[in-house]
Design a protein around this motif. Structure first.
Motif, PDB file in Angstrom:
ATOM      1  N   TYR A 159      38.138  43.581  25.064  1.00 26.11           N
ATOM      2  CA  TYR A 159      39.454  43.074  25.972  1.00 26.11           C
ATOM      3  C   TYR A 159      39.100  42.057  26.894  1.00 26.11           C
ATOM      4  CZ  TYR A 159      43.453  43.045  28.822  1.00 26.11           C
ATOM      5  OH  TYR A 159      44.472  42.565  29.958  1.00 26.11           O
ATOM      6  N   ASN A 160      38.324  42.313  27.715  1.00 26.28           N
ATOM      7  CA  ASN A 160      38.002  41.588  28.812  1.00 26.28           C
ATOM      8  C   ASN A 160      37.544  40.118  28.422  1.00 26.28           C
ATOM      9  OD1 ASN A 160      38.667  42.522  31.989  1.00 26.28           O
ATOM     10  ND2 ASN A 160      38.610  44.103  30.673  1.00 26.28           N
ATOM     11  N   TRP A 161      36.800  40.052  27.359  1.00 29.23           N
ATOM     12  CA  TRP A 161      36.083  38.895  26.918  1.00 29.23           C
ATOM     13  C   TRP A 161      37.320  37.930  26.457  1.00 29.23           C
ATOM     14  CZ3 TRP A 161      30.873  37.542  25.781  1.00 29.23           C
ATOM     15  CH2 TRP A 161      30.883  36.335  25.163  1.00 29.23           C
ATOM     16  N   SER A 162      38.344  38.415  25.876  1.00 28.92           N
ATOM     17  CA  SER A 162      39.523  37.744  25.259  1.00 28.92           C
ATOM     18  C   SER A 162      40.400  37.354  26.492  1.00 28.92           C
ATOM     19  CB  SER A 162      40.341  38.516  24.466  1.00 28.92           C
ATOM     20  OG  SER A 162      39.584  39.069  23.408  1.00 28.92           O
ATOM     21  N   PHE A 163      40.423  38.381  27.200  1.00 30.91           N
ATOM     22  CA  PHE A 163      41.394  37.988  28.558  1.00 30.91           C
ATOM     23  C   PHE A 163      40.736  36.750  29.432  1.00 30.91           C
ATOM     24  CE2 PHE A 163      42.643  40.051  32.905  1.00 30.91           C
ATOM     25  CZ  PHE A 163      43.264  38.887  33.298  1.00 30.91           C
ATOM     26  N   PHE A 164      39.489  36.684  29.725  1.00 28.45           N
ATOM     27  CA  PHE A 164      38.807  35.740  30.478  1.00 28.45           C
ATOM     28  C   PHE A 164      38.478  34.613  29.575  1.00 28.45           C
ATOM     29  CE2 PHE A 164      38.569  39.412  33.440  1.00 28.45           C
ATOM     30  CZ  PHE A 164      39.017  38.974  34.627  1.00 28.45           C
ATOM     31  N   THR A 165      38.323  34.526  28.537  1.00 27.00           N
ATOM     32  CA  THR A 165      38.275  33.263  27.579  1.00 27.00           C
ATOM     33  C   THR A 165      39.505  32.606  27.773  1.00 27.00           C
ATOM     34  OG1 THR A 165      36.889  34.223  26.044  1.00 27.00           O
ATOM     35  CG2 THR A 165      38.183  32.146  25.525  1.00 27.00           C
ATOM     36  N   LEU A 166      40.803  33.174  27.726  1.00 30.00           N
ATOM     37  CA  LEU A 166      41.939  32.581  28.033  1.00 30.00           C
ATOM     38  C   LEU A 166      42.058  31.979  29.379  1.00 30.00           C
ATOM     39  CD1 LEU A 166      45.603  33.332  26.673  1.00 30.00           C
ATOM     40  CD2 LEU A 166      45.344  33.941  29.066  1.00 30.00           C
ATOM     41  N   LEU A 167      42.083  32.940  30.144  1.00 31.53           N
ATOM     42  CA  LEU A 167      42.034  32.720  31.740  1.00 31.53           C
ATOM     43  C   LEU A 167      41.267  31.377  32.360  1.00 31.53           C
ATOM     44  CD1 LEU A 167      43.656  33.821  34.187  1.00 31.53           C
ATOM     45  CD2 LEU A 167      41.572  35.211  35.032  1.00 31.53           C
ATOM     46  N   GLY A 168      39.763  31.519  31.816  1.00 30.20           N
ATOM     47  CA  GLY A 168      38.895  30.619  32.387  1.00 30.20           C
ATOM     48  C   GLY A 168      38.903  29.234  31.673  1.00 30.20           C
ATOM     49  N   TYR A 169      39.280  29.056  30.311  1.00 32.16           N
ATOM     50  CA  TYR A 169      38.991  27.782  29.724  1.00 32.16           C
ATOM     51  C   TYR A 169      40.543  27.291  29.299  1.00 32.16           C
ATOM     52  CZ  TYR A 169      36.143  24.224  27.466  1.00 32.16           C
ATOM     53  OH  TYR A 169      35.595  23.144  27.475  1.00 32.16           O
ATOM     54  N   LEU A 218      25.330  54.977  34.706  1.00 33.80           N
ATOM     55  CA  LEU A 218      24.943  54.502  33.719  1.00 33.80           C
ATOM     56  C   LEU A 218      24.780  55.700  32.646  1.00 33.80           C
ATOM     57  CD1 LEU A 218      22.192  51.869  34.428  1.00 33.80           C
ATOM     58  CD2 LEU A 218      24.280  51.492  33.131  1.00 33.80           C
ATOM     59  N   ALA A 219      24.312  56.970  33.640  1.00 32.74           N
ATOM     60  CA  ALA A 219      24.348  58.148  32.799  1.00 32.74           C
ATOM     61  C   ALA A 219      25.632  58.585  32.168  1.00 32.74           C
ATOM     62  CB  ALA A 219      23.972  59.453  33.875  1.00 32.74           C
ATOM     63  N   ALA A 220      26.797  58.286  32.902  1.00 30.24           N
ATOM     64  CA  ALA A 220      28.158  58.663  32.162  1.00 30.24           C
ATOM     65  C   ALA A 220      28.122  57.902  31.113  1.00 30.24           C
ATOM     66  CB  ALA A 220      29.124  58.355  33.239  1.00 30.24           C
ATOM     67  N   LEU A 221      27.627  56.977  30.649  1.00 28.75           N
ATOM     68  CA  LEU A 221      27.853  56.546  29.253  1.00 28.75           C
ATOM     69  C   LEU A 221      27.546  57.044  28.042  1.00 28.75           C
ATOM     70  CD1 LEU A 221      26.604  52.594  29.946  1.00 28.75           C
ATOM     71  CD2 LEU A 221      29.045  53.566  29.421  1.00 28.75           C
ATOM     72  N   VAL A 255      37.647  49.568  17.655  1.00 27.31           N
ATOM     73  CA  VAL A 255      36.606  50.721  18.337  1.00 27.31           C
ATOM     74  C   VAL A 255      37.780  51.733  19.128  1.00 27.31           C
ATOM     75  CG1 VAL A 255      35.296  50.812  20.389  1.00 27.31           C
ATOM     76  CG2 VAL A 255      34.933  48.780  18.743  1.00 27.31           C
ATOM     77  N   LEU A 256      38.741  51.399  19.504  1.00 27.36           N
ATOM     78  CA  LEU A 256      39.869  52.220  20.201  1.00 27.36           C
ATOM     79  C   LEU A 256      40.103  53.430  19.061  1.00 27.36           C
ATOM     80  CD1 LEU A 256      41.451  52.753  22.945  1.00 27.36           C
ATOM     81  CD2 LEU A 256      43.270  51.704  21.747  1.00 27.36           C
ATOM     82  N   SER A 257      40.220  53.057  18.039  1.00 26.91           N
ATOM     83  CA  SER A 257      40.700  54.152  16.921  1.00 26.91           C
ATOM     84  C   SER A 257      40.009  55.254  16.750  1.00 26.91           C
ATOM     85  CB  SER A 257      40.917  53.420  15.549  1.00 26.91           C
ATOM     86  OG  SER A 257      39.705  53.049  15.006  1.00 26.91           O
ATOM     87  N   THR A 266      33.058  54.725  24.827  1.00 19.96           N
ATOM     88  CA  THR A 266      33.872  53.920  23.812  1.00 19.96           C
ATOM     89  C   THR A 266      35.091  53.127  24.486  1.00 19.96           C
ATOM     90  OG1 THR A 266      33.619  55.711  22.036  1.00 19.96           O
ATOM     91  CG2 THR A 266      35.493  54.288  21.604  1.00 19.96           C
ATOM     92  N   THR A 267      35.789  53.812  25.293  1.00 23.17           N
ATOM     93  CA  THR A 267      36.604  53.045  26.215  1.00 23.17           C
ATOM     94  C   THR A 267      36.287  52.016  27.004  1.00 23.17           C
ATOM     95  OG1 THR A 267      36.700  54.647  27.620  1.00 23.17           O
ATOM     96  CG2 THR A 267      38.421  54.875  25.976  1.00 23.17           C
ATOM     97  N   SER A 268      35.019  52.067  27.577  1.00 21.13           N
ATOM     98  CA  SER A 268      34.348  50.769  28.155  1.00 21.13           C
ATOM     99  C   SER A 268      34.186  49.769  27.404  1.00 21.13           C
ATOM    100  CB  SER A 268      33.209  51.479  28.800  1.00 21.13           C
ATOM    101  OG  SER A 268      33.443  52.411  29.780  1.00 21.13           O
ATOM    102  N   VAL A 269      33.676  50.038  26.148  1.00 22.92           N
ATOM    103  CA  VAL A 269      33.441  49.082  25.022  1.00 22.92           C
ATOM    104  C   VAL A 269      34.785  48.262  24.867  1.00 22.92           C
ATOM    105  CG1 VAL A 269      32.671  48.436  22.746  1.00 22.92           C
ATOM    106  CG2 VAL A 269      31.471  50.031  24.183  1.00 22.92           C
TER     107      VAL A 269
END
Length: 423
Positions: free
Chosen positions: A221-231, A203-206, A380-382, A213-216
């Motif tokens: 990205y994973n929100w989109s990925f697992f929406t597709l995979l899960g639903y 947590l301190a590393a944040l 965000v990546l930019s 930034t890259t974690s966000v």
């Protein structure tokens, strides 16, 4: 440009292959339940939202447990931590197969997630530290294991699920037991870590902007990925688990091919940032089309399969970006990134189910939200494009140096390789 492997990433010591095989089986667990989601809902009288908790409990517990993996591994050592994670997965996968209720399976998937966290965080650090071919080669090997696991998971899930919905859970338990034996006998005893990691470090590393930034980006990205995979299985109009497994196997093949063969080439030619910008944009269009045509099964199936290409590129390049520009030890960076991104992956399918049940029975909105989310990830990546460009050029980026980083530079065994090491 960022370092490219000078030797084949697939010429590795037996110990690395043992861990890679276990990674394949571990990642099979992600897509394993896709072909049986509708069967579970029907046979256990569960709603789609309840079934989506299979993803949520697994990934959210994985995310939270990521915060303690470094603390555990720095006391037990890498090999013992890997073995503990594998044992937990073997036990809880078998217990999920023996359960008679959706609540029981969800609970046992949570225990499975704990073992998964101990395993995947330590396995990435172990492969990076032990693989030949440099850091880039290690990432390619790791992502190859992810791609193969994701591709095989739905196939195994579909075949075993056509016999019984319990089959995929027992199948993973058996395969992980084999992986456990391979790790036990082929991976040599790992040296004791040079220092014991503090619980607060992930947590301190944040506080480091590049890692936060890259974690966000990973979360979005994973929100989109697992929406597709899960639903998406609920929109395909396919009842047969083997046929559903075939769709996701085709998707998984594209994930594997694009993560291993295409992503490194695009990175070398265009750079990490430009490749990801375009890839995020194309994935956003694909998800939007699935949302618009959510009531047309053929369109959903085509959109899911095509998404495998975008997901494969993202998996490799986002992981490489995080591990390249994070100004902390790589195991800490891996744990921090895993914690943040799996929160997004775990919540997305459950939220999609809630939206569909409450307001949107045709399931347009979850995929449109996913499209917006992955587009925001590009924005965000930019904000860290200069750091990404520097990493592509092979420059060491340490915007905020700490004593822990200097310890790691003097002794790479303290936590894998020092940030910036390429050989």
């Amino acid at each position: 440009m960022h370092d490219a492997p000078t030797t084949s990433p697939f010429r590795q010591p037996r110990a690395v292959w043992a861990v890679a095989f276990a990674c394949v089986v571990s990642f099979m667990g992600i897509g394993l339940v896709d072909p049986i989601l509708k069967s579970l809902a029907g046979q256990l009288h569960a709603t789609p939202t309840q079934v989506e908790l299979l993803f949520t409990s697994y990934l959210v517990i994985t995310a939270i447990a990521m915060l303690v993996t470094g603390w555990v591994s720095s006391r037990l050592g890498a090999k013992r931590t890997l073995i503990c994670g594998l044992v937990i997965i073997v036990v809880f996968a078998a217990l999920a197969g023996m359960s008679d209720s959706i609540g029981g399976i969800v609970g046992f998937r949570a225990g499975w997630g704990l073992g998964n966290a101990l395993f995947i965080a330590t396995s990435l650090a172990t492969i990076v530290a032990s693989a030949s071919g440099g850091f880039a080669g290690a990432i390619i090997l790791y992502e190859a294991a992810l791609g193969v696991g994701i591709a095989l998971g739905p196939v195994v899930g579909g075949v075993l699920g056509s016999i019984s919905w319990r089959g995929p859970f027992f199948g993973v338990s058996v395969l992980m037991a084999i992986a456990l034996l391979a790790t036990l006998f082929l991976l040599p005893k790992t040296p004791a870590p040079a220092r014991k990691q503090r619980l607060s470090e992930p947590l301190a590393a944040l506080k480091h902007r590049a890692l936060a930034t890259t974690s966000v980006v990973g979360l979005l990205y994973n929100w989109s990925f697992f929406t597709l995979l899960g639903y998406s299985p609920f929109l395909m109009g396919i009842e047969n688990p083997i046929q559903l497994g075939g769709v996701f196997a085709a998707w998984g093949v594209l994930v594997a091919v694009f993560s291993v063969a295409i992503a490194p080439r695009l990175q070398r030619r265009f750079g990490t940032a430009k490749t990801l910008y375009v890839n995020f944009a194309l994935m956003a269009v694909d998800l939007a089309l699935i949302g618009i045509f959510s009531t047309t099964p053929a369109a959903v199936i085509a959109g899911v399969i095509v998404a495998g290409a975008f997901i494969g590129i993202n998996n490799t390049l986002v992981t490489t970006a995080v591990m390249s520009i994070a100004p902390v030890e790589r195991p800490v960076a891996s744990a921090t990134y895993g914690f943040v991104r799996f929160i997004g992956g775990g919540l997305a399918p459950f939220v999609a189910g809630l939206i569909v049940e409450a307001w949107d029975p045709q399931a347009h909105l979850p995929f449109l939200i996913a499209a917006v989310t992955v587009a925001v990830a590009a924005v965000v990546l930019s904000t860290v494009r200069k750091s990404l460009a520097a990493a592509d050029r092979g420059e060491v980026v340490h915007p905020e140096r700490s004593e822990l980083d200097r310890v790691e530079d003097r002794d790479p065994v303290a936590g894998g390789l020092a940030v910036g090491d390429t050989d």
